[in-house]
Design an enzyme around this catalytic site. Structure first.
Site, mmCIF file in Angstrom:
data_model
loop_
_atom_site.group_PDB
_atom_site.id
_atom_site.type_symbol
_atom_site.label_atom_id
_atom_site.label_comp_id
_atom_site.label_asym_id
_atom_site.label_seq_id
_atom_site.Cartn_x
_atom_site.Cartn_y
_atom_site.Cartn_z
ATOM 1 N N TYR A 1 0.841 -1.197 0.000
ATOM 2 C CA TYR A 1 0.000 0.000 0.000
ATOM 3 C C TYR A 1 0.877 1.248 0.000
ATOM 4 O O TYR A 1 1.687 1.452 0.911
ATOM 5 C CB TYR A 1 -0.935 0.020 1.208
ATOM 6 N N GLY B 1 -12.354 1.467 5.300
ATOM 7 C CA GLY B 1 -11.376 2.546 5.269
ATOM 8 C C GLY B 1 -12.083 3.872 5.445
ATOM 9 O O GLY B 1 -13.314 3.919 5.587
#
Length: 336
Positions: free
Chosen positions: A54, A287
């Site tokens: 990420y 998220g």
């Protein structure tokens, strides 16, 4: 916040897990990312999921910084290995012993911790013998760098083979992390029954279908400016548009709004509660790009959808959800 056991283990994790796939280190400033993490903690979330890939390792650093000062024993921190990182050299990807051993040390350094609670194979590696991968996992666990191991987007046969090797090596394979939501149900036919048999839980990502189940995308209308479907730079825009943004699906999603309204919850909360209604799901990954998003989504924990509501949802969606189990798959060759 409710908690559930992860697989056939004694580890409890929060029903909602905070994940920083598309935000930390890329889409939001570090200060905002830190505020989102603290909002998650304030909401009772104890479980945090990231990966070395990420933002090319930056997301792990941002999460580690945001969690500084927290009692480590009160947290469950997950990360993953597989995809290319760093300069993306010939050994900077996959599940070889070399890449895994180097990757766990880098992840621990960036996260600012001596161990992760769960270390996950981000995809299946067809180019490395599974025996090599599982032996590396076992050595990482025995070194105290990870407590449990998991995988992501593995099919039923791969789960069975890995579970068998893990058992022989004396380690616990406790989880799989697939995409799963009302419109994407490819794990239900094979992965879920196999996982139940083996004592493996699902840690599901994209429970709100990358925003498609929130109702913000309308049939026959342009996608909202600034939404994930417009983010061509790592936001998964093409995947969202091809998989979810079709007028028939968006019309069906709009028809779910009365159900959410009757229950007094948001569409996002309905979607999260729906995946949590599957008893093989241990937690739903969410998220956030703003603190208030995580606070709202965390309220889905503990929401119970009875069989009548679940049947109504199925009736509204009809045959629109994707159910083909063959769409649970990893890349045939390593990405570079």
């Amino acid at each position: 916040m409710e908690h559930r056991y992860l697989g056939n283990s004694g580890l409890k994790i929060s029903e909602i897990t905070y994940g920083n796939w598309l935000t930390h280190g890329s889409q939001v400033e570090n200060d905002t990312a830190s505020k989102c993490v603290h909002a998650a903690l304030d909401a009772g979330i104890s479980t945090f999921d990231t990966a070395d890939v990420y933002a090319n390792t930056v997301a792990e650093q941002v999460l580690g910084d945001a969690l500084k000062g927290q009692r480590r024993e009160s947290l469950e921190i997950f990360t993953k290995v597989y995809f290319p990182t760093g300069p993306k050299g010939h050994n900077d990807t996959g599940l070889s012993r070399k890449h895994m051993m180097e990757s766990i040390d880098g992840s621990l350094r960036r996260l600012g911790t001596d161990y992760v609670d769960l270390y996950q194979a981000h995809r299946y590696d067809y180019e490395t013998p599974l025996e090599e991968t599982m032996q590396a996992f076992a050595d990482i666990v025995r070194a105290g760098k990870a407590l449990y191991i998991g995988v992501s987007e593995w099919n039923a046969d791969q789960l069975r083979a890995a579970h068998h090797l893990a058992k022989d090596l004396g380690i616990q394979l406790v989880s799989n992390q697939p995409q799963y939501n009302m419109l994407w149900r490819v794990i239900e036919e094979r992965v879920v029954p196999t996982s139940k048999e083996l004592g493996i839980s699902q840690i599901v990502w994209s429970p709100i279908a990358q925003g498609a189940l929130t109702g913000k995308y309308k049939p026959g209308q342009p996608v909202p400016a600034g939404s994930r479907a417009t983010d061509e730079d790592g936001g998964g825009a093409e995947s969202i548009r091809s998989r979810y943004l079709h007028d028939d699906k968006l019309t069906a999603v709009a028809n779910l709004e009365p159900i959410a309204a009757e229950l007094g919850i948001t569409m996002a909360q309905l979607a999260i509660a729906w995946v949590l209604a599957n008893d093989n799901v241990a937690t739903a990954l969410v998220g956030a790009s703003r603190p208030e998003q995580i606070a709202s989504n965390a309220e889905a924990a503990g929401v119970t959808l009875d069989t009548g509501v679940l049947s109504r949802i199925d009736d509204v969606l009809g045959d629109l959800p994707e159910t083909d189990p063959n769409k649970t798959q990893s890349p045939a060759t390593r990405l570079t």
